[in-house]
Scaffold this motif. Sequence first.
Motif, PDB file in Angstrom:
ATOM      1  N   ARG A 181       0.794  -1.106  -0.072  1.00 57.51           N
ATOM      2  CA  ARG A 181      -0.113   0.053  -0.138  1.00 57.51           C
ATOM      3  C   ARG A 181       0.672   1.318  -0.152  1.00 57.51           C
ATOM      4  NH1 ARG A 181      -5.145   1.460   3.820  1.00 57.51           N
ATOM      5  NH2 ARG A 181      -4.933   3.474   3.888  1.00 57.51           N
ATOM      6  N   SER A 182       1.688   1.302   0.966  1.00 57.78           N
ATOM      7  CA  SER A 182       2.725   2.569   0.921  1.00 57.78           C
ATOM      8  C   SER A 182       3.505   2.702  -0.035  1.00 57.78           C
ATOM      9  CB  SER A 182       3.439   2.503   2.318  1.00 57.78           C
ATOM     10  OG  SER A 182       2.598   2.383   3.613  1.00 57.78           O
ATOM     11  N   ARG A 183       4.009   1.719  -0.717  1.00 64.61           N
ATOM     12  CA  ARG A 183       4.871   1.807  -1.893  1.00 64.61           C
ATOM     13  C   ARG A 183       4.105   2.262  -3.098  1.00 64.61           C
ATOM     14  NH1 ARG A 183       6.505  -3.088  -1.527  1.00 64.61           N
ATOM     15  NH2 ARG A 183       5.227  -4.109  -3.049  1.00 64.61           N
ATOM     16  N   THR A 184       2.761   1.760  -3.366  1.00 59.57           N
ATOM     17  CA  THR A 184       2.134   1.953  -4.628  1.00 59.57           C
ATOM     18  C   THR A 184       1.749   3.536  -4.314  1.00 59.57           C
ATOM     19  OG1 THR A 184       1.219  -0.040  -4.809  1.00 59.57           O
ATOM     20  CG2 THR A 184       0.128   1.621  -5.577  1.00 59.57           C
ATOM     21  N   THR A 189       3.099   9.029  -7.558  1.00 55.45           N
ATOM     22  CA  THR A 189       3.505  10.586  -7.793  1.00 55.45           C
ATOM     23  C   THR A 189       4.457  10.468  -9.033  1.00 55.45           C
ATOM     24  OG1 THR A 189       5.621  10.053  -6.688  1.00 55.45           O
ATOM     25  CG2 THR A 189       3.832  10.996  -5.554  1.00 55.45           C
ATOM     26  N   LYS A 190       4.693   9.274  -9.862  1.00 57.91           N
ATOM     27  CA  LYS A 190       5.211   9.349 -10.968  1.00 57.91           C
ATOM     28  C   LYS A 190       4.136   9.280 -12.185  1.00 57.91           C
ATOM     29  CE  LYS A 190       8.339   5.539  -9.401  1.00 57.91           C
ATOM     30  NZ  LYS A 190       8.838   4.276  -9.651  1.00 57.91           N
ATOM     31  N   THR A 191       3.070   9.384 -12.024  1.00 59.60           N
ATOM     32  CA  THR A 191       2.128   9.443 -13.064  1.00 59.60           C
ATOM     33  C   THR A 191       1.478  11.040 -13.131  1.00 59.60           C
ATOM     34  OG1 THR A 191      -0.158   9.126 -11.680  1.00 59.60           O
ATOM     35  CG2 THR A 191       1.276   7.326 -12.627  1.00 59.60           C
ATOM     36  N   LYS A 192       0.623  11.443 -14.121  1.00 55.84           N
ATOM     37  CA  LYS A 192       0.280  12.700 -14.067  1.00 55.84           C
ATOM     38  C   LYS A 192      -0.823  12.979 -13.087  1.00 55.84           C
ATOM     39  CE  LYS A 192      -1.369  16.092 -17.500  1.00 55.84           C
ATOM     40  NZ  LYS A 192      -0.041  16.810 -17.759  1.00 55.84           N
ATOM     41  N   ALA A 193      -1.789  12.087 -12.649  1.00 57.92           N
ATOM     42  CA  ALA A 193      -2.780  12.095 -12.054  1.00 57.92           C
ATOM     43  C   ALA A 193      -3.332  10.727 -11.639  1.00 57.92           C
ATOM     44  CB  ALA A 193      -3.771  13.097 -12.222  1.00 57.92           C
ATOM     45  N   SER A 194      -3.885  10.317 -10.396  1.00 55.71           N
ATOM     46  CA  SER A 194      -4.561   9.285 -10.074  1.00 55.71           C
ATOM     47  C   SER A 194      -5.795   9.636  -9.569  1.00 55.71           C
ATOM     48  CB  SER A 194      -4.027   7.957  -9.560  1.00 55.71           C
ATOM     49  OG  SER A 194      -3.536   8.435  -7.966  1.00 55.71           O
ATOM     50  N   LEU A 272       4.870   0.966 -10.571  1.00 57.05           N
ATOM     51  CA  LEU A 272       3.499   1.534  -9.651  1.00 57.05           C
ATOM     52  C   LEU A 272       3.553   0.343  -8.464  1.00 57.05           C
ATOM     53  CD1 LEU A 272       0.794   3.278 -11.410  1.00 57.05           C
ATOM     54  CD2 LEU A 272       3.198   4.212 -10.725  1.00 57.05           C
ATOM     55  N   VAL A 273       3.748  -0.899  -8.795  1.00 54.43           N
ATOM     56  CA  VAL A 273       3.285  -1.855  -8.026  1.00 54.43           C
ATOM     57  C   VAL A 273       4.800  -2.446  -7.252  1.00 54.43           C
ATOM     58  CG1 VAL A 273       2.296  -4.043  -7.515  1.00 54.43           C
ATOM     59  CG2 VAL A 273       1.210  -2.481  -8.909  1.00 54.43           C
TER      60      VAL A 273
END
Length: 274
Positions: A181-184, A189-194, A272-273
């Motif tokens: 959970r914390s890692r994901t 933050t590597k993406t534009k938005a989630s 991400l994972v």
Amino acid sequence: MSFSRADLDRLAAILAEAADAEIMPRFRSLEDGGIREKTGALDLVTDADEQGEWRIRDLCAKAFPTALFVGEESVARDKGLLDRIGGADLCIIVDPIDGTSNFAWGLPLFGVMAAVVAKGETVAGLIYDPVGRDWRKGLKGTGAWAESATGRTRDLAVAKPDVLSEMTGLTSWYLMPEPQRSRTVANLTKTKASFNYRCAAYEYRLIADGLVHFSLHYKLMPWDHAAGVLIHAEAGGFSALLDGRPYDAMTHEGGIISAPDRATYDLIRRELVG
């Protein structure tokens, strides 16, 4: 057993009838005691869920008398139904209100979902928005399309692949166990938005329409995912479990990534994972 477009339209009419009769009259009009917790404050059931499902079940029994019916509220009473999905010649899996929390809170962001599974293979999917009265439909090998209340249709197509920093996605990270959970969450933050709308029906609509690039879900109950994964695939997308295995309606644990293609899936899983 085959499932035709006419069969799909018949099932769609059943969902719409149940929504008109049992779900929409209760929207923002639930009586005292009409909302109840299942496992916690974010896992709710309402009178509309239950009455909507019973109406769909009864109508399906008449229209598809040989089909196994598996609904979210039915499984709450008989978990053994999940074990029968893979062996059924024809199984109809229903979520009478996907996004129950939104419905209970008076937010018009919920849907009615149904998937059809034949001998373990998902062959059809329906996502109905009873507020907008429109559809996302998919039939294996035929394609996926949006359909308005007037019957107007358009083909669905997923987003084009992009670099990770320009991708938008939908995630249910809060359902993951630690430390994943914390890692994901940090990696998002590597993406534009989630985003997360607490409504798989709308989240699968968005990725099948190509409005966002990916989804990362963790809870895998079949009424939440079987229809959406089929529609997304028929719109040109790729989905797999976090360990790379194909998704099917008999898999109820672990997470799933849906993306425009296999290369994007691999990128999201790696970045991400982890």
